[in-house]
Design a protein around this motif. Structure first.
Motif, PDB file in Angstrom:
ATOM      1  N   ILE A  25       0.838  -1.206   0.000  1.00  0.00           N
ATOM      2  CA  ILE A  25       0.000   0.000   0.000  1.00  0.00           C
ATOM      3  C   ILE A  25       0.869   1.251   0.000  1.00  0.00           C
ATOM      4  CG2 ILE A  25      -1.684   1.337   1.323  1.00  0.00           C
ATOM      5  CD1 ILE A  25      -2.901  -1.287   2.249  1.00  0.00           C
ATOM      6  N   ASN A  26       1.923   1.238   0.800  1.00  0.00           N
ATOM      7  CA  ASN A  26       2.826   2.383   0.841  1.00  0.00           C
ATOM      8  C   ASN A  26       3.476   2.623  -0.520  1.00  0.00           C
ATOM      9  OD1 ASN A  26       4.504   4.413   2.387  1.00  0.00           O
ATOM     10  ND2 ASN A  26       6.122   3.070   1.666  1.00  0.00           N
ATOM     11  N   SER A  27       3.815   1.538  -1.206  1.00  0.00           N
ATOM     12  CA  SER A  27       4.414   1.654  -2.543  1.00  0.00           C
ATOM     13  C   SER A  27       3.424   2.226  -3.545  1.00  0.00           C
ATOM     14  CB  SER A  27       4.900   0.280  -3.013  1.00  0.00           C
ATOM     15  OG  SER A  27       5.898  -0.228  -2.158  1.00  0.00           O
ATOM     16  N   ILE A  28       2.165   1.780  -3.457  1.00  0.00           N
ATOM     17  CA  ILE A  28       1.124   2.298  -4.358  1.00  0.00           C
ATOM     18  C   ILE A  28       0.909   3.784  -4.127  1.00  0.00           C
ATOM     19  CG2 ILE A  28      -1.348   2.217  -4.876  1.00  0.00           C
ATOM     20  CD1 ILE A  28      -1.237  -0.793  -4.269  1.00  0.00           C
ATOM     21  N   PHE A  29       0.838   4.194  -2.866  1.00  0.00           N
ATOM     22  CA  PHE A  29       0.609   5.598  -2.543  1.00  0.00           C
ATOM     23  C   PHE A  29       1.795   6.468  -2.968  1.00  0.00           C
ATOM     24  CE2 PHE A  29      -3.003   6.026   0.703  1.00  0.00           C
ATOM     25  CZ  PHE A  29      -3.693   4.957   0.153  1.00  0.00           C
ATOM     26  N   THR A  30       3.011   5.923  -2.862  1.00  0.00           N
ATOM     27  CA  THR A  30       4.204   6.693  -3.215  1.00  0.00           C
ATOM     28  C   THR A  30       4.373   6.804  -4.724  1.00  0.00           C
ATOM     29  OG1 THR A  30       5.317   5.969  -1.185  1.00  0.00           O
ATOM     30  CG2 THR A  30       6.704   6.849  -2.945  1.00  0.00           C
ATOM     31  N   PHE A  34       3.756   9.632  -8.744  1.00  0.00           N
ATOM     32  CA  PHE A  34       5.138   9.988  -9.040  1.00  0.00           C
ATOM     33  C   PHE A  34       5.202  10.649 -10.416  1.00  0.00           C
ATOM     34  CE2 PHE A  34       9.612   8.570 -10.111  1.00  0.00           C
ATOM     35  CZ  PHE A  34      10.221   9.452  -9.235  1.00  0.00           C
ATOM     36  N   LYS A  35       5.389  11.937 -10.434  1.00  0.00           N
ATOM     37  CA  LYS A  35       5.218  12.720 -11.661  1.00  0.00           C
ATOM     38  C   LYS A  35       6.144  12.336 -12.815  1.00  0.00           C
ATOM     39  CE  LYS A  35       3.020  16.924  -9.977  1.00  0.00           C
ATOM     40  NZ  LYS A  35       3.140  18.395  -9.870  1.00  0.00           N
ATOM     41  N   PRO A  36       7.394  11.953 -12.570  1.00  0.00           N
ATOM     42  CA  PRO A  36       8.242  11.565 -13.710  1.00  0.00           C
ATOM     43  C   PRO A  36       7.643  10.466 -14.578  1.00  0.00           C
ATOM     44  CG  PRO A  36       9.611  11.939 -11.789  1.00  0.00           C
ATOM     45  CD  PRO A  36       8.180  12.035 -11.320  1.00  0.00           C
ATOM     46  N   ILE A  37       6.886   9.563 -13.969  1.00  0.00           N
ATOM     47  CA  ILE A  37       6.233   8.512 -14.757  1.00  0.00           C
ATOM     48  C   ILE A  37       5.194   9.121 -15.691  1.00  0.00           C
ATOM     49  CG2 ILE A  37       4.704   6.502 -14.650  1.00  0.00           C
ATOM     50  CD1 ILE A  37       6.076   5.704 -12.073  1.00  0.00           C
ATOM     51  N   TYR A  38       4.372  10.008 -15.150  1.00  0.00           N
ATOM     52  CA  TYR A  38       3.337  10.653 -15.962  1.00  0.00           C
ATOM     53  C   TYR A  38       3.960  11.511 -17.068  1.00  0.00           C
ATOM     54  CZ  TYR A  38       0.048   9.221 -12.341  1.00  0.00           C
ATOM     55  OH  TYR A  38      -0.714   8.485 -11.468  1.00  0.00           O
ATOM     56  N   SER A  39       5.039  12.181 -16.729  1.00  0.00           N
ATOM     57  CA  SER A  39       5.724  13.010 -17.718  1.00  0.00           C
ATOM     58  C   SER A  39       6.274  12.155 -18.853  1.00  0.00           C
ATOM     59  CB  SER A  39       6.869  13.776 -17.037  1.00  0.00           C
ATOM     60  OG  SER A  39       7.587  14.551 -17.976  1.00  0.00           O
ATOM     61  N   ILE A 184      -0.182   4.374 -18.577  1.00  0.00           N
ATOM     62  CA  ILE A 184       0.112   4.989 -17.276  1.00  0.00           C
ATOM     63  C   ILE A 184       0.114   3.927 -16.178  1.00  0.00           C
ATOM     64  CG2 ILE A 184      -0.869   6.457 -15.458  1.00  0.00           C
ATOM     65  CD1 ILE A 184       0.494   8.145 -17.454  1.00  0.00           C
ATOM     66  N   PHE A 185      -0.953   3.148 -16.123  1.00  0.00           N
ATOM     67  CA  PHE A 185      -1.104   2.184 -15.040  1.00  0.00           C
ATOM     68  C   PHE A 185      -0.135   1.014 -15.176  1.00  0.00           C
ATOM     69  CE2 PHE A 185      -5.243   4.340 -15.364  1.00  0.00           C
ATOM     70  CZ  PHE A 185      -5.297   4.861 -14.078  1.00  0.00           C
ATOM     71  N   ASN A 186       0.217   0.679 -16.405  1.00  0.00           N
ATOM     72  CA  ASN A 186       1.221  -0.361 -16.612  1.00  0.00           C
ATOM     73  C   ASN A 186       2.562   0.081 -16.037  1.00  0.00           C
ATOM     74  OD1 ASN A 186       2.619  -2.590 -17.456  1.00  0.00           O
ATOM     75  ND2 ASN A 186       2.309  -2.267 -19.633  1.00  0.00           N
ATOM     76  N   ALA A 187       2.970   1.311 -16.372  1.00  0.00           N
ATOM     77  CA  ALA A 187       4.247   1.841 -15.885  1.00  0.00           C
ATOM     78  C   ALA A 187       4.239   1.986 -14.367  1.00  0.00           C
ATOM     79  CB  ALA A 187       4.539   3.191 -16.544  1.00  0.00           C
ATOM     80  N   ILE A 188       3.117   2.460 -13.820  1.00  0.00           N
ATOM     81  CA  ILE A 188       3.011   2.642 -12.370  1.00  0.00           C
ATOM     82  C   ILE A 188       3.070   1.294 -11.660  1.00  0.00           C
ATOM     83  CG2 ILE A 188       1.389   3.257 -10.527  1.00  0.00           C
ATOM     84  CD1 ILE A 188       0.568   5.664 -12.193  1.00  0.00           C
ATOM     85  N   SER A 189       2.411   0.287 -12.211  1.00  0.00           N
ATOM     86  CA  SER A 189       2.395  -1.035 -11.585  1.00  0.00           C
ATOM     87  C   SER A 189       3.799  -1.628 -11.515  1.00  0.00           C
ATOM     88  CB  SER A 189       1.475  -1.980 -12.364  1.00  0.00           C
ATOM     89  OG  SER A 189       0.138  -1.519 -12.332  1.00  0.00           O
ATOM     90  N   ILE A 190       4.546  -1.523 -12.604  1.00  0.00           N
ATOM     91  CA  ILE A 190       5.914  -2.057 -12.622  1.00  0.00           C
ATOM     92  C   ILE A 190       6.787  -1.284 -11.638  1.00  0.00           C
ATOM     93  CG2 ILE A 190       7.996  -2.338 -14.031  1.00  0.00           C
ATOM     94  CD1 ILE A 190       6.105  -2.809 -16.437  1.00  0.00           C
ATOM     95  N   ALA A 191       6.673   0.053 -11.650  1.00  0.00           N
ATOM     96  CA  ALA A 191       7.463   0.872 -10.725  1.00  0.00           C
ATOM     97  C   ALA A 191       7.085   0.595  -9.274  1.00  0.00           C
ATOM     98  CB  ALA A 191       7.264   2.357 -11.046  1.00  0.00           C
ATOM     99  N   THR A 192       5.803   0.292  -9.037  1.00  0.00           N
ATOM    100  CA  THR A 192       5.351  -0.028  -7.682  1.00  0.00           C
ATOM    101  C   THR A 192       6.001  -1.304  -7.172  1.00  0.00           C
ATOM    102  OG1 THR A 192       3.211   1.085  -7.954  1.00  0.00           O
ATOM    103  CG2 THR A 192       3.341  -0.627  -6.274  1.00  0.00           C
ATOM    104  N   VAL A 193       6.079  -2.317  -8.033  1.00  0.00           N
ATOM    105  CA  VAL A 193       6.720  -3.581  -7.647  1.00  0.00           C
ATOM    106  C   VAL A 193       8.196  -3.348  -7.327  1.00  0.00           C
ATOM    107  CG1 VAL A 193       7.401  -5.874  -8.436  1.00  0.00           C
ATOM    108  CG2 VAL A 193       5.111  -5.010  -8.936  1.00  0.00           C
ATOM    109  N   VAL A 194       8.860  -2.544  -8.141  1.00  0.00           N
ATOM    110  CA  VAL A 194      10.281  -2.242  -7.906  1.00  0.00           C
ATOM    111  C   VAL A 194      10.454  -1.492  -6.585  1.00  0.00           C
ATOM    112  CG1 VAL A 194      12.296  -0.972  -8.752  1.00  0.00           C
ATOM    113  CG2 VAL A 194      10.835  -2.218 -10.366  1.00  0.00           C
ATOM    114  N   PHE A 195       9.588  -0.509  -6.336  1.00  0.00           N
ATOM    115  CA  PHE A 195       9.665   0.260  -5.095  1.00  0.00           C
ATOM    116  C   PHE A 195       9.360  -0.631  -3.892  1.00  0.00           C
ATOM    117  CE2 PHE A 195       8.134   3.163  -1.808  1.00  0.00           C
ATOM    118  CZ  PHE A 195       9.096   4.170  -1.857  1.00  0.00           C
ATOM    119  N   TYR A 196       8.418  -1.539  -4.058  1.00  0.00           N
ATOM    120  CA  TYR A 196       8.099  -2.500  -3.001  1.00  0.00           C
ATOM    121  C   TYR A 196       9.333  -3.322  -2.644  1.00  0.00           C
ATOM    122  CZ  TYR A 196       6.207  -6.743  -0.837  1.00  0.00           C
ATOM    123  OH  TYR A 196       5.979  -7.799   0.002  1.00  0.00           O
TER     124      TYR A 196
END
Length: 218
Positions: A25-30, A34-39, A184-196
């Motif tokens: 959950i903390n990874s999802i919220f962080t 995360f704006k660089p992903i959206y950019s 967007i959500f694909n990139a966020i999901s992968i980044a979330t797993v890495v951050f986790y």
């Protein structure tokens, strides 16, 4: 030499589940805002052409989503009016998930801290370090699914967590789906797993530090 106690199976399972849920959950919220992903996705797709939003406007809208979902600021999406009723109704459902996530993460953190304190006092911190490997290997099982068939996983997620079909937005009438395409959500999901994964590593390092401190105090 101090006696080393073993943790019971219930405490072990509770620690792994609590740590996994809290870190996720903390990874999802962080990472979720995360704006660089959206950019990056803005530059790679035609979000600007489909919505008329400049990159500056787009990133500001991401701030509005965060304000609505995290800070419960209704005006962030309602004023000025720009979304249809289905978009807004879906966001109400999403915000409920975020609020539930906040509550669960708080309880998870409390449980984690309580078990760590208990383990330190019982000289069983090494038990937690051994358990942490289960927290660390979870990304190994999840990441391949995100890379291979994200769309199927994303659909299944919505079918599980939403009781309506408001998430099936029409790009011809929905501003929201054009602002937040699947990329967007694909990139966020992968980044979330890495951050986790890195968050899990930090937890392991904290446990090892506590273990060493315990040994020094003896």
């Amino acid at each position: 030499m101090s006696k080393i106690y073993k943790l019971n199976i219930f405490t072990k399972i509770l620690f792994v589940l609590s740590a996994t849920v809290f870190l996720l959950i903390n990874s999802i919220f962080t990472i979720g805002f995360f704006k660089p992903i959206y950019s990056h996705i803005y530059d790679r797709t035609d979000i600007g052409g489909n919505t008329g939003f400049s990159k500056e406007m787009y990133l500001k809208e991401i701030d509005n989503y965060r304000s609505y979902l995290i800070s419960n600021n209704d005006d962030a999406l309602l004023n000025p009016p720009r979304y249809n009723k289905d978009d807004l109704a879906h966001m109400v459902d999403v915000r409920k998930l975020f609020q539930l996530g906040k509550i669960i993460s708080i309880f998870g953190l409390i449980i984690i801290i309580a078990i760590i304190i208990y383990a330190v006092k019982r000289n069983a911190i090494c038990e937690l370090i051994k358990l942490a490997k289960w927290i660390l290997i979870i990304p190994i099982f999840v990441l391949p699914f995100l890379l291979m068939d994200f769309d199927a996983l994303w659909i299944k997620f919505h079918e599980i967590f939403f009781t309506n079909d408001l998430w099936l937005m029409d790009p011809d009438v929905s501003l929201m789906i054009n602002l937040l395409p699947g990329e967007i959500f694909n990139a966020i999901s992968i980044a979330t797993v890495v951050f986790y994964y890195f968050s899990s590593m930090i937890l392991v390092l904290i446990l090892k530090f506590l273990s060493r401190r315990k040994d020094e105090i003896k």
